[in-house]
Motif scaffolding. Structure first.
Motif, PDB file in Angstrom:
ATOM      1  N   MET A   1       0.865  -1.179   0.000  1.00 28.04           N
ATOM      2  CA  MET A   1       0.000   0.000   0.000  1.00 28.04           C
ATOM      3  C   MET A   1       0.903   1.231   0.000  1.00 28.04           C
ATOM      4  O   MET A   1       1.701   1.430   0.907  1.00 28.04           O
ATOM      5  CB  MET A   1      -0.886  -0.036   1.227  1.00 28.04           C
ATOM      6  N   GLY A   2       0.746   2.063  -0.998  1.00 30.29           N
ATOM      7  CA  GLY A   2       1.600   3.240  -1.149  1.00 30.29           C
ATOM      8  C   GLY A   2       1.173   4.371  -0.231  1.00 30.29           C
ATOM      9  O   GLY A   2       0.464   4.181   0.756  1.00 30.29           O
ATOM     10  N   ASP A   3       1.617   5.548  -0.569  1.00 28.70           N
ATOM     11  CA  ASP A   3       1.235   6.735   0.205  1.00 28.70           C
ATOM     12  C   ASP A   3      -0.265   6.947   0.080  1.00 28.70           C
ATOM     13  O   ASP A   3      -0.838   6.879  -1.000  1.00 28.70           O
ATOM     14  CB  ASP A   3       1.971   7.955  -0.299  1.00 28.70           C
ATOM     15  N   LEU A   4      -0.894   7.248   1.171  1.00 27.29           N
ATOM     16  CA  LEU A   4      -2.349   7.378   1.188  1.00 27.29           C
ATOM     17  C   LEU A   4      -2.816   8.688   0.569  1.00 27.29           C
ATOM     18  O   LEU A   4      -3.762   8.711  -0.199  1.00 27.29           O
ATOM     19  CB  LEU A   4      -2.846   7.268   2.629  1.00 27.29           C
ATOM     20  N   PHE A   5      -2.160   9.784   0.883  1.00 32.89           N
ATOM     21  CA  PHE A   5      -2.605  11.098   0.403  1.00 32.89           C
ATOM     22  C   PHE A   5      -1.609  11.667  -0.607  1.00 32.89           C
ATOM     23  O   PHE A   5      -0.763  12.471  -0.281  1.00 32.89           O
ATOM     24  CB  PHE A   5      -2.781  12.073   1.566  1.00 32.89           C
ATOM     25  N   GLN A   6      -1.733  11.236  -1.829  1.00 35.52           N
ATOM     26  CA  GLN A   6      -0.939  11.799  -2.908  1.00 35.52           C
ATOM     27  C   GLN A   6      -1.731  12.950  -3.516  1.00 35.52           C
ATOM     28  O   GLN A   6      -2.934  13.077  -3.274  1.00 35.52           O
ATOM     29  CB  GLN A   6      -0.628  10.725  -3.940  1.00 35.52           C
ATOM     30  N   PRO A   7      -1.084  13.800  -4.304  1.00 30.82           N
ATOM     31  CA  PRO A   7      -1.781  14.965  -4.866  1.00 30.82           C
ATOM     32  C   PRO A   7      -3.062  14.622  -5.632  1.00 30.82           C
ATOM     33  O   PRO A   7      -4.060  15.324  -5.524  1.00 30.82           O
ATOM     34  CB  PRO A   7      -0.737  15.599  -5.775  1.00 30.82           C
TER      35      PRO A   7
END
Length: 71
Positions: A1-7
């Motif tokens: 699971m990557g970064d939750l809040f990307q742009p």
């Protein structure tokens, strides 16, 4: 699971919020959210101040009433 809040996630979330609530309600929602967070912060500050100013191990002595003798 990557970064939750990307742009892109934040942009899509902003679009959904604008569609759901509309442009006129957003300032009211922001103001209400800010006041709620401010009240929560003040409440937490009061709790931590009480904990820091609490005297160490305060005990209260209770003296019982003298019993009356029955004649």
């Amino acid at each position: 699971m990557g970064d939750l809040f990307q742009p892109w996630h934040l942009a899509i979330l902003a679009i959904i919020v604008i569609v759901l609530f509309g442009g006129k309600k957003l300032p009211e929602l922001g103001k209400g959210l800010g006041e709620g967070l401010r009240g929560f912060k003040e409440g937490m500050k009061g709790v931590t101040d009480e904990m820091n100013n609490k005297p160490a191990e305060t005990t209260h002595a209770v003296t019982p009433k003298p019993e009356e003798s029955v004649k």
